[in-house]
Design a protein around this motif. Structure first.
Motif, PDB file in Angstrom:
ATOM      1  N   PRO A  93      -2.680  31.918 -38.112  1.00 38.68           N
ATOM      2  CA  PRO A  93      -2.300  33.248 -37.996  1.00 38.68           C
ATOM      3  C   PRO A  93      -3.098  34.193 -38.807  1.00 38.68           C
ATOM      4  O   PRO A  93      -3.914  33.738 -39.684  1.00 38.68           O
ATOM      5  CB  PRO A  93      -0.857  33.209 -38.387  1.00 38.68           C
ATOM      6  N   PRO A  94      -3.028  35.659 -38.443  1.00 37.33           N
ATOM      7  CA  PRO A  94      -3.806  36.497 -39.286  1.00 37.33           C
ATOM      8  C   PRO A  94      -3.250  36.448 -40.869  1.00 37.33           C
ATOM      9  O   PRO A  94      -1.833  35.974 -40.951  1.00 37.33           O
ATOM     10  CB  PRO A  94      -3.383  37.897 -38.987  1.00 37.33           C
ATOM     11  N   PRO A  95      -3.906  36.382 -41.855  1.00 36.37           N
ATOM     12  CA  PRO A  95      -3.346  35.951 -43.236  1.00 36.37           C
ATOM     13  C   PRO A  95      -2.155  36.631 -43.678  1.00 36.37           C
ATOM     14  O   PRO A  95      -1.379  36.005 -44.321  1.00 36.37           O
ATOM     15  CB  PRO A  95      -4.615  36.597 -44.066  1.00 36.37           C
ATOM     16  N   ASP A  96      -1.721  37.925 -42.961  1.00 35.13           N
ATOM     17  CA  ASP A  96      -0.702  38.746 -43.441  1.00 35.13           C
ATOM     18  C   ASP A  96       0.530  38.119 -42.417  1.00 35.13           C
ATOM     19  O   ASP A  96       1.689  38.698 -42.929  1.00 35.13           O
ATOM     20  CB  ASP A  96      -0.663  40.100 -43.302  1.00 35.13           C
ATOM     21  N   GLN A  97       0.324  37.267 -41.647  1.00 35.32           N
ATOM     22  CA  GLN A  97       1.592  36.738 -40.730  1.00 35.32           C
ATOM     23  C   GLN A  97       1.689  35.376 -41.024  1.00 35.32           C
ATOM     24  O   GLN A  97       2.574  34.843 -40.118  1.00 35.32           O
ATOM     25  CB  GLN A  97       1.197  37.189 -39.341  1.00 35.32           C
ATOM     26  N   LEU A  98       1.293  34.879 -42.087  1.00 35.71           N
ATOM     27  CA  LEU A  98       1.566  33.411 -42.517  1.00 35.71           C
ATOM     28  C   LEU A  98       3.382  33.279 -42.647  1.00 35.71           C
ATOM     29  O   LEU A  98       3.697  34.221 -43.279  1.00 35.71           O
ATOM     30  CB  LEU A  98       0.913  33.157 -43.635  1.00 35.71           C
ATOM     31  N   SER A  99       3.722  32.123 -42.075  1.00 31.48           N
ATOM     32  CA  SER A  99       5.140  31.947 -42.371  1.00 31.48           C
ATOM     33  C   SER A  99       5.274  31.683 -43.660  1.00 31.48           C
ATOM     34  O   SER A  99       4.437  31.439 -44.594  1.00 31.48           O
ATOM     35  CB  SER A  99       5.487  30.722 -41.593  1.00 31.48           C
ATOM     36  N   SER A 100       6.695  32.030 -44.055  1.00 38.26           N
ATOM     37  CA  SER A 100       7.077  31.830 -45.731  1.00 38.26           C
ATOM     38  C   SER A 100       6.677  30.339 -45.979  1.00 38.26           C
ATOM     39  O   SER A 100       6.261  30.168 -47.244  1.00 38.26           O
ATOM     40  CB  SER A 100       8.275  32.138 -46.203  1.00 38.26           C
ATOM     41  N   THR A 101       6.800  29.374 -45.293  1.00 39.89           N
ATOM     42  CA  THR A 101       6.436  28.019 -45.340  1.00 39.89           C
ATOM     43  C   THR A 101       5.239  27.801 -45.829  1.00 39.89           C
ATOM     44  O   THR A 101       5.003  27.015 -46.650  1.00 39.89           O
ATOM     45  CB  THR A 101       7.078  27.310 -44.254  1.00 39.89           C
ATOM     46  N   LEU A 102       4.293  28.262 -44.837  1.00 40.67           N
ATOM     47  CA  LEU A 102       2.850  28.038 -45.170  1.00 40.67           C
ATOM     48  C   LEU A 102       2.205  28.725 -46.189  1.00 40.67           C
ATOM     49  O   LEU A 102       1.365  28.278 -47.293  1.00 40.67           O
ATOM     50  CB  LEU A 102       1.998  28.396 -44.214  1.00 40.67           C
ATOM     51  N   ARG A 103       2.913  29.770 -46.623  1.00 42.41           N
ATOM     52  CA  ARG A 103       2.474  30.761 -47.851  1.00 42.41           C
ATOM     53  C   ARG A 103       2.874  30.162 -49.067  1.00 42.41           C
ATOM     54  O   ARG A 103       1.932  29.971 -50.182  1.00 42.41           O
ATOM     55  CB  ARG A 103       3.126  32.042 -47.790  1.00 42.41           C
ATOM     56  N   LEU A 104       4.013  29.435 -49.021  1.00 44.36           N
ATOM     57  CA  LEU A 104       4.432  28.387 -50.089  1.00 44.36           C
ATOM     58  C   LEU A 104       3.573  27.311 -50.268  1.00 44.36           C
ATOM     59  O   LEU A 104       3.288  27.072 -51.574  1.00 44.36           O
ATOM     60  CB  LEU A 104       6.004  28.121 -49.874  1.00 44.36           C
ATOM     61  N   ALA A 105       3.137  26.800 -49.322  1.00 45.97           N
ATOM     62  CA  ALA A 105       2.345  25.566 -49.222  1.00 45.97           C
ATOM     63  C   ALA A 105       1.087  25.742 -49.894  1.00 45.97           C
ATOM     64  O   ALA A 105       0.431  25.103 -50.847  1.00 45.97           O
ATOM     65  CB  ALA A 105       2.226  24.951 -48.010  1.00 45.97           C
ATOM     66  N   ALA A 106       0.354  26.952 -49.445  1.00 37.19           N
ATOM     67  CA  ALA A 106      -0.999  27.396 -49.661  1.00 37.19           C
ATOM     68  C   ALA A 106      -0.821  27.832 -51.507  1.00 37.19           C
ATOM     69  O   ALA A 106      -1.759  27.356 -52.250  1.00 37.19           O
ATOM     70  CB  ALA A 106      -1.231  28.628 -49.033  1.00 37.19           C
ATOM     71  N   ASP A 107       0.607  28.475 -51.782  1.00 35.33           N
ATOM     72  CA  ASP A 107       0.628  28.701 -53.060  1.00 35.33           C
ATOM     73  C   ASP A 107       0.635  27.408 -54.156  1.00 35.33           C
ATOM     74  O   ASP A 107       0.083  27.483 -55.329  1.00 35.33           O
ATOM     75  CB  ASP A 107       1.932  29.453 -53.476  1.00 35.33           C
ATOM     76  N   TYR A 108       1.349  26.397 -53.557  1.00 39.59           N
ATOM     77  CA  TYR A 108       1.242  25.098 -54.150  1.00 39.59           C
ATOM     78  C   TYR A 108      -0.241  24.525 -54.243  1.00 39.59           C
ATOM     79  O   TYR A 108      -0.424  23.334 -54.668  1.00 39.59           O
ATOM     80  CB  TYR A 108       2.169  24.221 -53.690  1.00 39.59           C
ATOM     81  N   GLY A 109      -1.212  25.099 -53.614  1.00 35.05           N
ATOM     82  CA  GLY A 109      -2.515  24.618 -53.688  1.00 35.05           C
ATOM     83  C   GLY A 109      -2.958  23.747 -52.473  1.00 35.05           C
ATOM     84  O   GLY A 109      -4.165  23.268 -52.466  1.00 35.05           O
ATOM     85  N   MET A 110      -2.236  23.775 -51.418  1.00 31.21           N
ATOM     86  CA  MET A 110      -2.446  22.785 -50.178  1.00 31.21           C
ATOM     87  C   MET A 110      -3.697  23.639 -49.400  1.00 31.21           C
ATOM     88  O   MET A 110      -3.270  24.972 -49.264  1.00 31.21           O
ATOM     89  CB  MET A 110      -1.222  22.786 -49.350  1.00 31.21           C
ATOM     90  N   GLU A 111      -4.504  22.647 -48.908  1.00 31.32           N
ATOM     91  CA  GLU A 111      -5.636  23.551 -48.061  1.00 31.32           C
ATOM     92  C   GLU A 111      -5.062  23.015 -46.601  1.00 31.32           C
ATOM     93  O   GLU A 111      -4.653  22.359 -46.249  1.00 31.32           O
ATOM     94  CB  GLU A 111      -6.645  22.426 -48.402  1.00 31.32           C
TER      95      GLU A 111
END
Ligand SMILES: *Cc1c(COP(=O)(O)O)cnc(C)c1O
Length: 297
Positions: A93-111
């Motif tokens: 998805p465009p970066p500003d439309q990331l689901s909250s789940t994926l945003r959180l996962a990315a915040d935890y450092g997941m690639e």
């Protein structure tokens, strides 16, 4: 691999539809941790231990945009010092439309890496090690023997021996298998499948069972239209249940389990005097896929 966590309450509840001669309580695994919620921590525990024993520093796993497993893996890997790679179903998805789940996962450092739905279906046949060398692969949903072994610890979190029946929502069947393996021989374990027509699940569960296990059954009629389908009656039920008990349910798993429990009560499925344990397997972060005013909590 230990996680510091809150004590897990066993919360008795009543409801307008609960017969007076039936007792019910929820094992609140949703209160374990804000993101490594519910059953997912138990499915990860021995998988992460095996990765460590194998000398691996990177975990690779799979899921969709609202996957509880993805966010739990991201959080658990950060806590345990692993690098995490998430293979995500569907287009980026465009970066500003990331689901909250994926945003959180990315915040935890997941690639995060996105693959088409078609490639996702073939993920078990894909050679991930050639693209991501030196990683430890955890199957989608933590579905393997190590996952089931971790779930055998769920019933030890609170005094659960007194219950006659144990209910649990079922996706891959890993959690159900762990519970069946660890329940008492005089307890009846009931899985509520959230998938439509997934009768092969019975064999999947059976393949994870030990020689000595509790009696069990898997009910296939309570999916309410299929996986991730959320008809208005389900939403209304979840809101009513929250109003009566202050227990929040998720729309994919625990809401359907509790709705099934209500139906079973209305059908007089449980003998008088039954004491029912319902496992709250968490998943509340997935409710953020709804518009904010749909649920009352
Ligand atoms: C993943 C999940 C389940 C299903 O667990 P399985 O072991 O795959 O059957 C149930 N409830 C919640 C909240 C989940 O996130």
């Amino acid at each position: 691999m230990e996680m510091l966590h809150q004590p897990i309450p066993l919360q008795p509840f009543t409801s307008s539809w609960l017969p007076a001669n039936i007792q019910a309580a929820m094992l609140r695994l949703d209160l374990l941790h804000p993101e490594i919620s519910g059953n997912k921590w138990f499915k990860l525990k021995y998988n992460l231990e095996a990765a460590r024993e194998a000398g691996q520093h990177t975990i690779l796993t799979f899921g969709g945009a609202w996957s509880n497993h993805i966010v739990a893996t991201a959080a658990a890997c950060q806590q345990a010092g692993f690098h995490a790679i998430g293979i995500i179903r569907g287009e980026a998805p465009p970066p500003d439309q990331l689901s909250s789940t994926l945003r959180l996962a990315a915040d935890y450092g997941m690639e995060l890496h996105y693959i088409s739905r078609e490639d996702y279906r073939r993920k078990e046949q894909t050679d991930w090690h050639s693209r991501f060398p030196n990683c430890y692969i955890i199957p989608e949903g933590g579905h393997n023997g190590a996952g089931a072994r971790g779930c055998q610890e769920i019933l030890t979190l609170a005094p659960t021996l007194d219950f006659t029946h144990i209910l649990c929502a079922t996706g891959t069947g890993t959690t159900l298998a762990g519970i069946i393996n660890s329940a008492q021989a005089d307890q009846q374990v009931i899985g509520i499948s959230v998938l439509k027509g997934a009768t092969s699940l019975n064999e999947t569960v059976a393949s994870l069972l030990q020689p000595h296990h509790a009696p069990w059954t898997l009910l296939h009629d309570f999916h309410l239209g299929g996986y991730a389908r959320t008809p208005p009656l389900l939403i209304q039920f979840i809101n009513n249940f929250y109003q009566e008990t202050q227990i929040p349910l998720d729309i994919i798993y625990t809401g359907k389990m509790m709705h099934a429990f209500r139906e079973l009560c209305l059908q007089s499925y449980f003998p008088a005097g039954s004491r029912i344990l319902l496992i709250h397997t968490g998943g509340l972060q997935g409710n953020l896929s709804l518009d904010p005013c749909v649920l009352s909590f």
